[in-house]
Every structure is written in C-alpha cells, then in structure tokens.
Design a protein around this motif. Structure first.
Motif, PDB file in Angstrom:
ATOM      1  N   SER A  60      16.198  45.727 -43.824  1.00  0.00           N
ATOM      2  CA  SER A  60      15.425  46.020 -45.025  1.00  0.00           C
ATOM      3  C   SER A  60      15.048  44.773 -45.817  1.00  0.00           C
ATOM      4  N   VAL A  61      13.797  44.744 -46.252  1.00  0.00           N
ATOM      5  CA  VAL A  61      13.330  43.700 -47.169  1.00  0.00           C
ATOM      6  C   VAL A  61      12.861  44.332 -48.477  1.00  0.00           C
ATOM      7  N   LEU A  62      13.332  45.544 -48.748  1.00  0.00           N
ATOM      8  CA  LEU A  62      13.000  46.180 -50.013  1.00  0.00           C
ATOM      9  C   LEU A  62      13.573  45.362 -51.165  1.00  0.00           C
ATOM     10  N   THR A  63      12.848  45.292 -52.254  1.00  0.00           N
ATOM     11  CA  THR A  63      13.359  44.617 -53.442  1.00  0.00           C
ATOM     12  C   THR A  63      14.503  45.445 -54.019  1.00  0.00           C
ATOM     13  N   PRO A  64      15.331  44.860 -54.886  1.00  0.00           N
ATOM     14  CA  PRO A  64      16.421  45.649 -55.483  1.00  0.00           C
ATOM     15  C   PRO A  64      15.929  46.930 -56.149  1.00  0.00           C
ATOM     16  N   GLU A  65      14.806  46.866 -56.841  1.00  0.00           N
ATOM     17  CA  GLU A  65      14.282  48.054 -57.514  1.00  0.00           C
ATOM     18  C   GLU A  65      13.807  49.094 -56.500  1.00  0.00           C
ATOM     19  N   GLU A  66      13.105  48.650 -55.460  1.00  0.00           N
ATOM     20  CA  GLU A  66      12.638  49.567 -54.419  1.00  0.00           C
ATOM     21  C   GLU A  66      13.819  50.204 -53.689  1.00  0.00           C
ATOM     22  N   SER A  67      14.827  49.388 -53.406  1.00  0.00           N
ATOM     23  CA  SER A  67      16.013  49.898 -52.717  1.00  0.00           C
ATOM     24  C   SER A  67      16.725  50.948 -53.558  1.00  0.00           C
ATOM     25  N   TRP A  68      16.804  50.717 -54.854  1.00  0.00           N
ATOM     26  CA  TRP A  68      17.453  51.682 -55.742  1.00  0.00           C
ATOM     27  C   TRP A  68      16.705  53.013 -55.722  1.00  0.00           C
ATOM     28  N   ARG A  69      15.384  52.956 -55.807  1.00  0.00           N
ATOM     29  CA  ARG A  69      14.591  54.191 -55.770  1.00  0.00           C
ATOM     30  C   ARG A  69      14.852  54.949 -54.470  1.00  0.00           C
ATOM     31  N   PHE A  70      14.831  54.202 -53.361  1.00  0.00           N
ATOM     32  CA  PHE A  70      15.015  54.834 -52.058  1.00  0.00           C
ATOM     33  C   PHE A  70      16.402  55.459 -51.939  1.00  0.00           C
TER      34      PHE A  70
END
Length: 508
Positions: free
Chosen positions: A139-149
C-alpha cells in the motif's frame, strides 16, 4: 520519577518506550526484560496495551474493537432458536458503541486484533495496487486515505457478522416471509445509519472494491452479478481468502449449495448493502447519491498515481490497467497461450513447457517458504510439514486462545505468486533476446496487447534455454520453425527436428 532499579531511566521514559512496541509479542518480550520494565507495565497496563493496539491497527482502533466485541449471539441459545429478525433495529445499531472509555484489552482480543489487522492490511495492499498505484504491491495510501479505508473495512466486517450469509438456509428464508425480511432490512439500515454521510460514502466505496474482487474471482459476468451480493455477506476475511486462492469454492463451501442453487437470487440478499444505503440517501435527502457508473475511489483517495499513463511501447492509454511486475498475478492467460504459432498446438512441446513453468513456480514457492520460516523463528513448532497437527503450537494453548492464533503453516505459504505465473514472467524477461527487445524490461508498464506480443515472441526462447541448460541437445532446426504445421499431427517429425527456432522458410 526514577525507578527503584539499576536502570538509569525514569519510569516515564520506560513507559514511553513501551508505547512504541509494534506488536503485542514485542510488548510481552519487553515486559520480561527486567523487573523495572515489569513494574512500569503493571502500573499502566491499560494505557500501554491500548497504545500498542493503536500501533497495530492505527486510528481505526475503535472500529476494530467494536467488530470483535459486539455481542453477536447468545451462547446459551441453540443455533436456529434465536429469532434474530425480531430484534430491535435501534438497539442493534447502538450496542457496543465505537466511542467509549478505554478498557482492558484481553488476551483473546489482542490475538484477534492482530489477525484482523493483517487481513485488513492485505486488503489495503490490493486496494492500493488496483485503485491507486499499479507499480507497488504494498500500500502507498496516505495516512488519511488508509484511515478512511480501514475504518470502512472494519465497519463492513461488523455489518457482515451481524447479518451473515450463512445464518439462514433456503427453508429458513421462506419461513421468515416478507415481514421478517423487511424487519432485517430495517436492522441493516439502522446499523449503517449510525455513521455520518461522508463516512458512509467511504464504506460504499470499499463495498464496491470488495464486489470488484468477487467479480474478478468469479469470472463469469452473469454469474458474478447474481452471486456477488450473496458472497459479500461472508465478510472481508472470506473474500480475501477467495482472492488469494483465485477461486470462489471456499465461498460456496461456507454458504452451502442449497442457497447457491438459487444463483444468489434470494430476497434476503438482493441489495445486501445497496438497499439500506439507498434508504439512508433518501432519508437524508442526499443531493448526489453515488452512481454505479461513476468511480467510487473519490471517496477514499485524494490522488491516483499514473491514472493517465500510457503503455511504455505504444501510445495506448492504460492508467491503472497497465501491466507491471506488481500486478502480474492479474493476467488471466495461461503461459502455454504465449507459445508462438503452432507450438501451442503441439502436445510434445506444450505439455513439457507447462511442466517447466510449474517447476519454476514450485522452486519459487519453496524459496519463499524457507524465507518466511526464517522470518518467524519463534513459531518453529507450528511448521507442521506432514499436516498431522503433531507440531502445531496451537495444540499447546487453551482453546479460547488457540482459535485466535493464525495458522503459521498457511502464513509461510501465503505468497500471492505461488499459483500465478509471475516467476515465469520474470524468467522470460531475464532470458537473452534479440536487440530489438532491449527496451522491453520488467520494470516498465505494458498494455495487454504489447504484453502478449512480448511473451509470444520470447516465451519459446526461455523454454529453449531451459531445455539446453537441462542437458538437451537440440536436433537440426526445422525450416519452418515454430510455424511448422507438420509437427502438430506428426509426432515423429516433432521429435526429430527442433521447432523452438525462427523459421527460415515460409515467412516469420
């Protein structure tokens, strides 16, 4: 305050060190370092444990805890006797809220948190690869994107455990009748209605992603349309298992064939997520509810990397659909389909070619297994090579703990390429080729057409090299090489001449 020990560190420093432990195993090891560490932990066990849990799960910890703590059923009630459909929707929705005072995390909960975190991380890796960046297998999701997911994924897990697809047989569903099914729909709507609209849209996006996984695994478009909603009810864990196995048999086994005979067309599972979500959009008067034809990733991702990229060898626009070494496992073609011209129709060539590819896979899997064994030295007892259970560390634990300990035999074998042709693709790229292919390297992105062309022109070269390195002495080349039609129906000719070569007659 300085601890009463030989350590030249204050207690608050030791406490701070505890909070950086990445896993509960690390925490346990640190507690046993010395009496000073043990004393500090005993002084603040709740805050330290929660800090480590946060390190494992991330900011979605409240959702992760609710998913494992929710009182899904009554152990004193016999299966089939509890009338779930009669339970109050509002009570179901507000039971075990996400936000609550910090509480003790039990040993069982620690193990389940870690196992679920691994599962959610794996799904995030798949989401990132397929929806954000095709070049990275992790994963290269940003911390905010990862939290949403992750927040959405844990909420989906809760929902699927509240309304599991394997709870009712077809006879049970008939007995529910229309009124019972309507009540269950109200329960589902109430549970989802607890979340704000923006977070519901994120949940919707992750549901779309899970459904996409199912459709890919099922393959058949019509069958996927019928079964995807039903399979969604089995939850993220089962969907990930099916994705990693590239097979939905595990989902069929969990549901039972009596339900599958209806091809998923049962009133209880039609609109498993979409019906309650649509009820909520209407009740809240959402001005622009999501549409099926629109990408749902916008609710999770702030940016998509390489969305407008083209093939490295042609001007075809591919974006996330371009093929890279990170997503080779998504290529549906079998290696034999890349054999040039009439080679694929010649059994004496295509069959041993398949065996050579399988040998490559097995060698890769064996190497991966050994590497993973070295990565988990503390679980040597669990490497039960004959699968008789004699050396399974879980047999030495109480059942209530053992059920949450992952099967490390499965863990060390859990390599996405073990059943894919990825090792074969890497080997073909590494095979010496004519200079015209110098710019075709495995670190580049390709459209499906160029990818197919490259492997059709070079797969046979890899196989020729494999055979020679294995001791084969090639006979005289056939004039017509891989275009020879005679080899297809005359075994003697196929064996007496080498057809793994470029034609010198009859055109390329």
């Amino acid at each position: 305050m300085r601890a009463l020990s030989a350590l030249p560190l204050d207690d608050d420093v030791l406490d701070r060190i505890f909070t950086f432990c990445p896993t509960f195993t690390t925490l346990q090891s640190l507690i046993l370092v010395s009496k000073a560490f043990y004393t500090v932990y005993q002084t603040h066990p709740r805050s330290i444990t929660r800090a480590v849990a946060y390190n494992i799960v991330g900011p979605a910890l409240p959702q992760a805890l609710r998913a494992i703590r929710y009182p899904y059923g009554d152990d004193e009630v016999e299966p089939g006797d509890r009338e779930y459909h009669k339970e109050d929707p509002d009570t179901m929705a507000t039971t075990c809220p996400e936000e609550h005072e910090p509480s003790v995390i039990t040993a069982e909960e620690k193990m389940e948190l870690q196992e679920n975190a691994r599962m959610v991380q794996s799904l995030e890796d798949v989401y990132s690869l397929t929806q954000k960046d095709r070049t990275s297998a992790t994963s290269v999701l940003t911390p905010e994107e990862s939290w949403r997911f992750r927040r959405a994924m844990y909420r989906i897990m809760l929902y699927c455990r509240l309304f599991p697809g394997d709870r009712y047989t077809l006879d049970d569903i008939e007995e529910l009748e229309e009124e019972g099914i309507k009540q269950i729909q109200k329960q589902r709507t109430a549970v989802l209605a607890e979340y704000p609209t923006d977070e519901l849209l994120q949940l919707y996006a992750v549901v779309r992603f899970l459904r996409g996984i199912l459709e890919h695994v099922i393959g058949d478009e019509e069958l996927a349309t019928n079964l995807a909603q039903l399979f969604l009810s089995l939850g993220p864990e089962s969907i990930l298992d099916a994705y990693e196995d590239r097979n939905y048999d595990i989902l069929e086994d969990l549901l039972g064939y009596s339900i599958l005979e209806e091809d998923g067309d049962t009133p209880l599972y039609i609109g498993y997520f979409s019906t309650p979500l649509n009820n909520i959009w209407a009740a809240r008067k959402v001005t622009a509810p999501p549409k099926e034809e629109e990408p749902a990733t916008k609710y999770i991702l702030d940016e998509i990397i390489g969305a407008n990229d083209t093939c490295s060898q042609c001007p075809s626009l591919g974006g996330l659909k371009l093929i890279t070494s990170a997503n080779w496992h998504r290529v549906d073609l079998q290696p034999t389909q890349f054999l040039k011209s009439h080679l694929k129709q010649t059994y004496s060539i295509s069959h041993p070619f398949s065996q050579a590819v399988d040998k490559l896979r097995l060698e890769h899997a064996a190497a991966t297994r050994e590497e993973n064994k070295r990565s988990y030295p503390g679980f040597k007892l669990d490497f039960d090579d004959d699968n008789d259970g004699d050396n399974d560390i879980r047999t030495y634990l109480p059942p209530q703990l053992a059920q949450f300990l992952p099967d490390f035999n499965k863990l060390v074998d859990n390599d996405p390429t073990r059943t894919s042709p990825a090792p074969f693709y890497a080997a073909v790229f590494a095979t010496p080729k004519p200079s015209e292919w110098d710019e075709w390297t495995q670190d580049k992105s390709y459209c499906q057409s160029c990818f197919n062309r490259f492997f059709e022109e070079n797969a046979w070269r890899w196989y020729l090299r494999e055979k020679i390195e294995g001791g084969w002495n090639p006979p005289e080349d056939c004039w017509y090489g891989y275009n020879c039609k005679t080899m297809v129906h005359k075994q003697a000719h196929a064996d007496s001449k080498n057809h793994l070569c470029v034609p010198t007659r009859g055109g390329p």
